[in-house]
Scaffold this motif. Structure first.
Motif, PDB file in Angstrom:
ATOM      1  N   ALA A 184     -16.370   1.567  -3.740  1.00 50.45           N
ATOM      2  CA  ALA A 184     -15.054   2.198  -3.754  1.00 50.45           C
ATOM      3  C   ALA A 184     -14.473   2.104  -5.158  1.00 50.45           C
ATOM      4  O   ALA A 184     -14.551   1.059  -5.803  1.00 50.45           O
ATOM      5  CB  ALA A 184     -14.130   1.514  -2.757  1.00 50.45           C
ATOM      6  N   VAL A 185     -13.914   3.198  -5.628  1.00 55.94           N
ATOM      7  CA  VAL A 185     -13.311   3.256  -6.961  1.00 55.94           C
ATOM      8  C   VAL A 185     -11.889   3.775  -6.818  1.00 55.94           C
ATOM      9  O   VAL A 185     -11.645   4.795  -6.165  1.00 55.94           O
ATOM     10  CB  VAL A 185     -14.108   4.175  -7.909  1.00 55.94           C
ATOM     11  CG1 VAL A 185     -13.429   4.271  -9.260  1.00 55.94           C
ATOM     12  CG2 VAL A 185     -15.539   3.665  -8.067  1.00 55.94           C
ATOM     13  N   THR A 186     -10.937   3.057  -7.397  1.00 53.19           N
ATOM     14  CA  THR A 186      -9.547   3.505  -7.365  1.00 53.19           C
ATOM     15  C   THR A 186      -9.357   4.627  -8.376  1.00 53.19           C
ATOM     16  O   THR A 186      -9.539   4.444  -9.573  1.00 53.19           O
ATOM     17  CB  THR A 186      -8.599   2.343  -7.712  1.00 53.19           C
ATOM     18  OG1 THR A 186      -8.819   1.282  -6.796  1.00 53.19           O
ATOM     19  CG2 THR A 186      -7.151   2.785  -7.629  1.00 53.19           C
ATOM     20  N   LYS A 187      -8.975   5.801  -7.884  1.00 56.05           N
ATOM     21  CA  LYS A 187      -8.762   6.951  -8.754  1.00 56.05           C
ATOM     22  C   LYS A 187      -7.311   7.071  -9.210  1.00 56.05           C
ATOM     23  O   LYS A 187      -7.012   7.602 -10.266  1.00 56.05           O
ATOM     24  CB  LYS A 187      -9.166   8.245  -8.028  1.00 56.05           C
ATOM     25  CG  LYS A 187     -10.564   8.212  -7.433  1.00 56.05           C
ATOM     26  CD  LYS A 187     -11.628   8.009  -8.496  1.00 56.05           C
ATOM     27  CE  LYS A 187     -11.814   9.238  -9.349  1.00 56.05           C
ATOM     28  NZ  LYS A 187     -12.944   9.100 -10.300  1.00 56.05           N
ATOM     29  N   LYS A 188      -6.392   6.555  -8.393  1.00 53.88           N
ATOM     30  CA  LYS A 188      -4.978   6.705  -8.718  1.00 53.88           C
ATOM     31  C   LYS A 188      -4.176   5.657  -7.972  1.00 53.88           C
ATOM     32  O   LYS A 188      -4.466   5.345  -6.825  1.00 53.88           O
ATOM     33  CB  LYS A 188      -4.500   8.111  -8.338  1.00 53.88           C
ATOM     34  CG  LYS A 188      -3.050   8.409  -8.673  1.00 53.88           C
ATOM     35  CD  LYS A 188      -2.692   9.832  -8.230  1.00 53.88           C
ATOM     36  CE  LYS A 188      -1.255  10.173  -8.531  1.00 53.88           C
ATOM     37  NZ  LYS A 188      -0.904  11.536  -8.060  1.00 53.88           N
ATOM     38  N   THR A 189      -3.188   5.070  -8.638  1.00 54.10           N
ATOM     39  CA  THR A 189      -2.278   4.127  -8.001  1.00 54.10           C
ATOM     40  C   THR A 189      -0.853   4.530  -8.350  1.00 54.10           C
ATOM     41  O   THR A 189      -0.544   4.783  -9.512  1.00 54.10           O
ATOM     42  CB  THR A 189      -2.545   2.686  -8.471  1.00 54.10           C
ATOM     43  OG1 THR A 189      -3.868   2.304  -8.060  1.00 54.10           O
ATOM     44  CG2 THR A 189      -1.550   1.728  -7.856  1.00 54.10           C
ATOM     45  N   GLU A 190      -0.011   4.606  -7.329  1.00 52.71           N
ATOM     46  CA  GLU A 190       1.363   5.022  -7.551  1.00 52.71           C
ATOM     47  C   GLU A 190       2.289   4.279  -6.605  1.00 52.71           C
ATOM     48  O   GLU A 190       1.870   3.775  -5.568  1.00 52.71           O
ATOM     49  CB  GLU A 190       1.502   6.528  -7.347  1.00 52.71           C
ATOM     50  CG  GLU A 190       1.033   6.992  -5.971  1.00 52.71           C
ATOM     51  CD  GLU A 190       0.896   8.494  -5.876  1.00 52.71           C
ATOM     52  OE1 GLU A 190       1.726   9.197  -6.480  1.00 52.71           O
ATOM     53  OE2 GLU A 190      -0.038   8.964  -5.199  1.00 52.71           O
ATOM     54  N   LEU A 191       3.564   4.208  -7.006  1.00 56.24           N
ATOM     55  CA  LEU A 191       4.560   3.556  -6.165  1.00 56.24           C
ATOM     56  C   LEU A 191       4.960   4.497  -5.047  1.00 56.24           C
ATOM     57  O   LEU A 191       5.247   5.663  -5.278  1.00 56.24           O
ATOM     58  CB  LEU A 191       5.784   3.178  -6.993  1.00 56.24           C
ATOM     59  CG  LEU A 191       6.870   2.375  -6.264  1.00 56.24           C
ATOM     60  CD1 LEU A 191       6.318   1.025  -5.834  1.00 56.24           C
ATOM     61  CD2 LEU A 191       8.092   2.192  -7.154  1.00 56.24           C
ATOM     62  N   SER A 192       4.929   3.982  -3.812  1.00 56.34           N
ATOM     63  CA  SER A 192       5.298   4.790  -2.664  1.00 56.34           C
ATOM     64  C   SER A 192       6.188   3.942  -1.758  1.00 56.34           C
ATOM     65  O   SER A 192       6.708   2.903  -2.185  1.00 56.34           O
ATOM     66  CB  SER A 192       4.041   5.268  -1.928  1.00 56.34           C
ATOM     67  OG  SER A 192       4.374   6.105  -0.852  1.00 56.34           O
ATOM     68  N   SER A 193       6.381   4.365  -0.540  1.00 58.56           N
ATOM     69  CA  SER A 193       7.198   3.600   0.396  1.00 58.56           C
ATOM     70  C   SER A 193       6.694   3.838   1.806  1.00 58.56           C
ATOM     71  O   SER A 193       6.024   4.836   2.085  1.00 58.56           O
ATOM     72  CB  SER A 193       8.668   4.003   0.299  1.00 58.56           C
ATOM     73  OG  SER A 193       8.842   5.372   0.639  1.00 58.56           O
ATOM     74  N   THR A 194       7.001   2.904   2.670  1.00 58.38           N
ATOM     75  CA  THR A 194       6.608   3.016   4.073  1.00 58.38           C
ATOM     76  C   THR A 194       7.809   2.692   4.939  1.00 58.38           C
ATOM     77  O   THR A 194       8.610   1.802   4.602  1.00 58.38           O
ATOM     78  CB  THR A 194       5.443   2.046   4.399  1.00 58.38           C
ATOM     79  OG1 THR A 194       5.027   2.259   5.744  1.00 58.38           O
ATOM     80  CG2 THR A 194       5.856   0.600   4.230  1.00 58.38           C
ATOM     81  N   SER A 204      14.593   1.635   7.666  1.00 58.72           N
ATOM     82  CA  SER A 204      14.711   1.585   6.221  1.00 58.72           C
ATOM     83  C   SER A 204      13.329   1.842   5.631  1.00 58.72           C
ATOM     84  O   SER A 204      12.418   2.277   6.340  1.00 58.72           O
ATOM     85  CB  SER A 204      15.260   0.220   5.764  1.00 58.72           C
ATOM     86  OG  SER A 204      15.461   0.208   4.364  1.00 58.72           O
ATOM     87  N   THR A 205      13.172   1.620   4.372  1.00 54.83           N
ATOM     88  CA  THR A 205      11.864   1.795   3.732  1.00 54.83           C
ATOM     89  C   THR A 205      11.508   0.556   2.927  1.00 54.83           C
ATOM     90  O   THR A 205      12.386  -0.168   2.459  1.00 54.83           O
ATOM     91  CB  THR A 205      11.848   3.029   2.804  1.00 54.83           C
ATOM     92  OG1 THR A 205      12.878   2.880   1.809  1.00 54.83           O
ATOM     93  CG2 THR A 205      12.077   4.301   3.585  1.00 54.83           C
ATOM     94  N   MET A 206      10.218   0.340   2.761  1.00 52.70           N
ATOM     95  CA  MET A 206       9.720  -0.785   1.986  1.00 52.70           C
ATOM     96  C   MET A 206       8.798  -0.251   0.893  1.00 52.70           C
ATOM     97  O   MET A 206       7.909   0.552   1.175  1.00 52.70           O
ATOM     98  CB  MET A 206       8.950  -1.764   2.880  1.00 52.70           C
ATOM     99  CG  MET A 206       8.360  -2.956   2.134  1.00 52.70           C
ATOM    100  SD  MET A 206       7.529  -4.102   3.266  1.00 52.70           S
ATOM    101  CE  MET A 206       6.164  -3.076   3.811  1.00 52.70           C
ATOM    102  N   PRO A 207       9.009  -0.641  -0.359  1.00 56.93           N
ATOM    103  CA  PRO A 207       8.134  -0.141  -1.428  1.00 56.93           C
ATOM    104  C   PRO A 207       6.723  -0.690  -1.293  1.00 56.93           C
ATOM    105  O   PRO A 207       6.522  -1.853  -0.955  1.00 56.93           O
ATOM    106  CB  PRO A 207       8.812  -0.668  -2.706  1.00 56.93           C
ATOM    107  CG  PRO A 207       9.614  -1.843  -2.260  1.00 56.93           C
ATOM    108  CD  PRO A 207      10.051  -1.533  -0.855  1.00 56.93           C
ATOM    109  N   VAL A 208       5.732   0.165  -1.525  1.00 52.30           N
ATOM    110  CA  VAL A 208       4.328  -0.242  -1.473  1.00 52.30           C
ATOM    111  C   VAL A 208       3.571   0.434  -2.605  1.00 52.30           C
ATOM    112  O   VAL A 208       4.029   1.427  -3.177  1.00 52.30           O
ATOM    113  CB  VAL A 208       3.665   0.143  -0.124  1.00 52.30           C
ATOM    114  CG1 VAL A 208       4.293  -0.601   1.029  1.00 52.30           C
ATOM    115  CG2 VAL A 208       3.753   1.645   0.098  1.00 52.30           C
ATOM    116  N   LEU A 209       2.416  -0.113  -2.937  1.00 51.70           N
ATOM    117  CA  LEU A 209       1.519   0.537  -3.882  1.00 51.70           C
ATOM    118  C   LEU A 209       0.566   1.436  -3.099  1.00 51.70           C
ATOM    119  O   LEU A 209      -0.119   0.977  -2.192  1.00 51.70           O
ATOM    120  CB  LEU A 209       0.725  -0.494  -4.687  1.00 51.70           C
ATOM    121  CG  LEU A 209       1.463  -1.166  -5.836  1.00 51.70           C
ATOM    122  CD1 LEU A 209       0.562  -2.204  -6.493  1.00 51.70           C
ATOM    123  CD2 LEU A 209       1.926  -0.162  -6.875  1.00 51.70           C
TER     124      LEU A 209
END
Length: 379
Positions: A184-194, A204-209
């Motif tokens: 597995a190779v990480t192609k992209k990492t960004e800040l998101s929320s769940t 509410s929302t919680m920040p996640v990578l």
């Protein structure tokens, strides 16, 4: 389209009723040449729902040998009011011998060990003429296998190890195993929320990578076998830089961050914040200075351009490591270093510095009317 005549299943006595027009299954060696239609109550037995079950047609061909048994999955199962309908298209094995073909319908409930069966019914297979008799198949088995498997495309790597198959008349032993790895190779990492639910508050929302990962075979020329409980371990190589490249010495003391290895680390960097300003002396009265800092660790104050009427008073003050020292001045005399004898006290309350001259010690006063520059340092 011709009218459909259904083979009816009685859920009460388990019998199968076959219309006269449907009693012929075919001629010897027919394969997918005919289609039979069944109708059955949707609920059978002790509340077994056919729409939530596997439905099979079990057959015994006219050879009456164990090798002549087979099972077919019901096709196109549909709900029709209180009933369901389904279909069966028999293959060559069912019609390989002339005579009576015995069959029954079997229902197995999904997720349980419950099974419901009908009694046996019969369909008729008429005599036909095949290219090879059973004896000739045995004598010319390899040729016959070649004819039947000429369009097969399997190879050793697509057949499980320990299994075999015939391809173009030749027997192939499988080599497919679970030894190939997945990477597995990480192609992209960004800040998101769940979305999350907070008790007594709501949604509410919680920040996640959010990681975008590409999963591939370590050896692209070799397939991977995943069967039953077989599991593959994904080697997850992730660039540490996505967490930043700070060291403990780069982060303020008392604060935490995630290291390049994804480990929580507490900072060790000691930072200083400096504020400065001026005040006007009020003689023997205490004076409070609002520095604007959250905490004061050091403080310096110096008198600026003494007035001509100033006979005595503090010229400078230094507060460091909890101790206060200073210099007092005299008109026509000079100045002296003063500490606990002729100096007041400093009280620190977060960012507020309060200087109080010493009682009956005019030397400790902030000369009335004179300007004092001050510098405060916070850590």
């Amino acid at each position: 389209m011709a009218e459909i005549n259904y083979i009816e299943i009685n859920a009460e006595n388990r019998s199968i009723t076959i219309p006269q027009s449907e009693k012929l299954l075919g001629v010897e060696n027919d394969s997918k040449a005919i289609r039979k239609y069944f109708r059955c109550p949707k609920i059978v037995g002790d509340g077994i729902d056919l729409t939530k079950s596997d439905v099979h047609i079990n057959i015994q061909n006219a050879s009456n040998k164990v090798s002549g048994k087979d099972r077919y999955n019901a096709e196109n199962l549909k709900v029709s009011g209180e009933n369901v309908t389904f279909e069966w298209s028999p293959l060559r094995k069912a019609t390989s011998h002339k005579g009576a073909v015995r069959f029954s319908v079997c229902v197995t409930e999904e997720g349980t060990d419950r099974e419901w069966n009908t009694t046996i019914a019969t369909l008729n297979v008429l005599e036909g003429e095949e290219l090879f008799t059973e004896k000739e198949r045995e004598e010319r088995g390899s040729d016959f296998a070649g004819i039947l498997t000429a369009d097969a495309t399997a190879d050793a790597d697509s057949i499980e190890l320990g299994k075999s198959a015939y391809v173009n008349g030749k027997k192939i032993e499988g080599t497919l195993t679970s030894k190939n790895e997945i990477k597995a190779v990480t192609k992209k990492t960004e800040l998101s929320s769940t979305p999350i639910i907070i008790p007594n508050y709501g949604q509410s929302t919680m920040p996640v990578l959010k990681h975008t990962i590409e999963v591939s075979l370590a050896d692209t020329n070799k397939p991977v076998l995943l069967k039953r409980d077989a599991k593959k371990t994904v080697v997850y190589n992730e660039a540490g830089s996505i967490y930043g490249d700070a060291k403990a010495s780069d982060v303020r003391v008392g604060k935490t961050f995630t290291s390049s290895n994804g480990v929580k680390i507490t900072g060790t960097l000691v930072t200083s914040e400096v504020k400065y300003g001026t005040i006007t002396g009020k003689g023997m009265n205490g004076q409070a200075i609002e520095t604007g800092l959250s905490n004061v660790s050091r403080f310096i104050m110096a008198r600026k351009f003494p007035s001509s009427n100033a006979k005595h008073g503090i010229l400078s003050l230094v507060y460091k490591d909890g101790k206060l020292s200073g210099i007092a001045g005299f008109i026509g005399v000079g100045y002296n270093s003063v500490d606990n004898h002729s100096i007041g006290t400093v009280a620190i309350n977060k960012g507020t510095i309060t200087y109080t001259p010493k009682t009956d010690e005019e030397m400790s006063a902030l000369t009335e009317g004179d300007t004092y520059d001050w510098i405060a340092i916070g850590e």
